[in-house]
Design a protein around this motif. Sequence first.
Motif, PDB file in Angstrom:
ATOM      1  N   UNK A 101     -45.032 140.783  36.541  1.00 51.72           N
ATOM      2  CA  UNK A 101     -45.482 141.878  35.689  1.00 51.72           C
ATOM      3  C   UNK A 101     -44.994 143.232  36.215  1.00 51.72           C
ATOM      4  N   UNK A 102     -44.667 143.317  37.515  1.00 53.82           N
ATOM      5  CA  UNK A 102     -44.023 144.531  38.023  1.00 53.82           C
ATOM      6  C   UNK A 102     -42.622 144.674  37.433  1.00 53.82           C
ATOM      7  N   UNK A 103     -41.893 143.552  37.357  1.00 45.70           N
ATOM      8  CA  UNK A 103     -40.551 143.554  36.783  1.00 45.70           C
ATOM      9  C   UNK A 103     -40.594 143.932  35.306  1.00 45.70           C
ATOM     10  N   UNK A 104     -41.509 143.309  34.561  1.00 46.76           N
ATOM     11  CA  UNK A 104     -41.615 143.594  33.133  1.00 46.76           C
ATOM     12  C   UNK A 104     -41.969 145.047  32.859  1.00 46.76           C
ATOM     13  N   UNK A 105     -42.849 145.609  33.697  1.00 48.94           N
ATOM     14  CA  UNK A 105     -43.242 147.006  33.529  1.00 48.94           C
ATOM     15  C   UNK A 105     -42.073 147.943  33.806  1.00 48.94           C
ATOM     16  N   UNK A 106     -41.366 147.707  34.900  1.00 45.35           N
ATOM     17  CA  UNK A 106     -40.239 148.570  35.253  1.00 45.35           C
ATOM     18  C   UNK A 106     -39.122 148.481  34.210  1.00 45.35           C
ATOM     19  N   UNK A 107     -38.853 147.274  33.727  1.00 49.47           N
ATOM     20  CA  UNK A 107     -37.798 147.099  32.717  1.00 49.47           C
ATOM     21  C   UNK A 107     -38.133 147.825  31.420  1.00 49.47           C
ATOM     22  N   UNK A 108     -39.411 147.949  31.116  1.00 47.48           N
ATOM     23  CA  UNK A 108     -39.814 148.659  29.897  1.00 47.48           C
ATOM     24  C   UNK A 108     -39.269 150.085  29.916  1.00 47.48           C
ATOM     25  N   UNK A 109     -39.173 150.662  31.100  1.00 50.01           N
ATOM     26  CA  UNK A 109     -38.690 152.030  31.226  1.00 50.01           C
ATOM     27  C   UNK A 109     -37.217 152.206  30.902  1.00 50.01           C
ATOM     28  N   UNK A 110     -36.445 151.114  30.824  1.00 50.07           N
ATOM     29  CA  UNK A 110     -35.014 151.235  30.488  1.00 50.07           C
ATOM     30  C   UNK A 110     -34.702 150.637  29.121  1.00 50.07           C
TER      31      UNK A 110
ATOM     32  N   UNK B 168     -36.826 148.988  20.265  1.00 54.42           N
ATOM     33  CA  UNK B 168     -38.177 148.435  20.235  1.00 54.42           C
ATOM     34  C   UNK B 168     -38.170 146.939  20.512  1.00 54.42           C
ATOM     35  N   UNK B 169     -37.077 146.250  20.150  1.00 50.85           N
ATOM     36  CA  UNK B 169     -36.994 144.815  20.417  1.00 50.85           C
ATOM     37  C   UNK B 169     -36.994 144.538  21.918  1.00 50.85           C
ATOM     38  N   UNK B 170     -36.312 145.393  22.676  1.00 55.65           N
ATOM     39  CA  UNK B 170     -36.322 145.235  24.128  1.00 55.65           C
ATOM     40  C   UNK B 170     -37.695 145.547  24.717  1.00 55.65           C
ATOM     41  N   UNK B 171     -38.380 146.512  24.130  1.00 57.57           N
ATOM     42  CA  UNK B 171     -39.750 146.800  24.564  1.00 57.57           C
ATOM     43  C   UNK B 171     -40.624 145.563  24.382  1.00 57.57           C
ATOM     44  N   UNK B 172     -40.495 144.919  23.216  1.00 54.91           N
ATOM     45  CA  UNK B 172     -41.262 143.690  22.960  1.00 54.91           C
ATOM     46  C   UNK B 172     -40.975 142.643  24.028  1.00 54.91           C
ATOM     47  N   UNK B 173     -39.693 142.444  24.333  1.00 52.76           N
ATOM     48  CA  UNK B 173     -39.292 141.426  25.311  1.00 52.76           C
ATOM     49  C   UNK B 173     -39.865 141.739  26.687  1.00 52.76           C
ATOM     50  N   UNK B 174     -39.720 142.977  27.126  1.00 56.37           N
ATOM     51  CA  UNK B 174     -40.175 143.338  28.469  1.00 56.37           C
ATOM     52  C   UNK B 174     -41.699 143.330  28.574  1.00 56.37           C
ATOM     53  N   UNK B 175     -42.382 143.695  27.494  1.00 55.68           N
ATOM     54  CA  UNK B 175     -43.848 143.623  27.518  1.00 55.68           C
ATOM     55  C   UNK B 175     -44.327 142.170  27.515  1.00 55.68           C
ATOM     56  N   UNK B 176     -43.574 141.288  26.877  1.00 60.15           N
ATOM     57  CA  UNK B 176     -43.908 139.858  26.934  1.00 60.15           C
ATOM     58  C   UNK B 176     -43.781 139.359  28.369  1.00 60.15           C
ATOM     59  N   UNK B 177     -42.723 139.789  29.061  1.00 59.94           N
ATOM     60  CA  UNK B 177     -42.529 139.398  30.459  1.00 59.94           C
ATOM     61  C   UNK B 177     -43.674 139.929  31.327  1.00 59.94           C
ATOM     62  N   UNK B 178     -44.045 141.187  31.103  1.00 60.76           N
ATOM     63  CA  UNK B 178     -45.169 141.760  31.853  1.00 60.76           C
ATOM     64  C   UNK B 178     -46.454 140.996  31.551  1.00 60.76           C
ATOM     65  N   UNK B 179     -46.635 140.602  30.294  1.00 60.31           N
ATOM     66  CA  UNK B 179     -47.811 139.830  29.910  1.00 60.31           C
ATOM     67  C   UNK B 179     -47.861 138.475  30.591  1.00 60.31           C
ATOM     68  N   UNK B 180     -46.698 137.837  30.748  1.00 59.15           N
ATOM     69  CA  UNK B 180     -46.649 136.553  31.451  1.00 59.15           C
ATOM     70  C   UNK B 180     -47.251 136.682  32.851  1.00 59.15           C
TER      71      UNK B 180
END
Length: 408
Positions: free
Chosen positions: A81-90, A94-106
């Motif tokens: 979830x640290x990785x997913x959060x940091x990736x959200x910043x790049x 919006x599709x990439x935001x969805x993907x990275x937030x899904x990773x953070x949610x995992x």
Amino acid sequence: MDYRKKTVVASTAGLTLEGMDIMFISFAMSMIISEFGIDFATGGLISSITNIGMLVGGILFGILADKFGRVRIFTYTILLFALGTALTGIATNIEQVYLFRFIAGLGAGGEYGIGMALVAEAWPKNKQGRASSYVSVGAQYGVILAALLSAMILPMLGWRALFFVGVLPVIFAFIVRKNLKESPKWLEAQKEIKVKKVEKGKLAQLFSTPKTTMTTIALVIMATVQIAGYNGLMIWLPSMLQQSQGLSVSSSALWTISTAVGMIIGMLTFGRFMDRFGAKRAYGTFLLASAAAVFFYSFATGSAGLLIGGAIVGFFSNGMFAGYGALISSFYPVQIRSTATNTIFNFGRAVGGLSPILVGYILQSSNMTVVMIYLAALYCLSFMVMLTLNNRVASRNTIKIMQPVEKF
């Protein structure tokens, strides 16, 4: 620091970072919507996708923690979830935001149940409630931390910089891996599996007998009501109070703080109440009190009445959150404990997270009183479901290598 305290500190810190991560979206939402030129519904999907990730991650990492060990998988969930959060910043769309937030949610979904299992296996039965409450308060610490960081970072550096803070939990993950030993009860259970050559815990064992199935369903309903009530209150009540009582934005913010303080005190109180009087009496008392509090709160007037009433509603309605780690753990043995806790509570998160949508529809056609009746009815439903839970529901026929589960 002894092992018991280490499990509480590690689990509390993990839940604090998780709560911080989740709340970043709330504070950054308006900026994200503006930058990507999306509507509110499209933006709202971010939280929904995060909740779906939590459910999937809860099940996946719960199974892995039961199979390969609590501490190892716990650190992996924090890193994820640290990785997913940091990736959200790049994210560039919006599709990439969805993907990275899904990773953070995992990662976030996996972390909760594993931390609770660690605490449940380290503390004696008569102190599990308070230990669980100490961990649960971590989510509120995360909300406060997210608010402070957002206030400092968003105006100067923008929303992307806020999510780059998500790399900090990586340091915490290494500290945990270095200083926290594996759960002795889990290690003992692994020895029994090898010696007696019996089946390891599996997700299907949550539904292996009619009694176990009914217990799992009952706990899912209770967890769903817990999340639905919290989301319905915290997301919509400030707006409802602004409209019905004419409160300013600053006054509704003061209400939010008052309610959050009530929640923290309620969680710490519930843990000790649960240890002293048992889970059934604790949940019975708080569920009925929650139903009464939210119903009568719809008739509150005046600044003092709204602030005090909000604190009382928060005290009872979210105080119960503190006990779910201990409650769910008490019905399942070590071999399936992380899987059970993560699956049940994250399913409640996914379904209960939809509550604000229903509350929005109610507000469109009715008023605040009807919303509060709906929330009161939810707590009454949870109370009736709680009464169906029996002592020692998960029998030896469910999982052959289990020890008798704790008394409910």
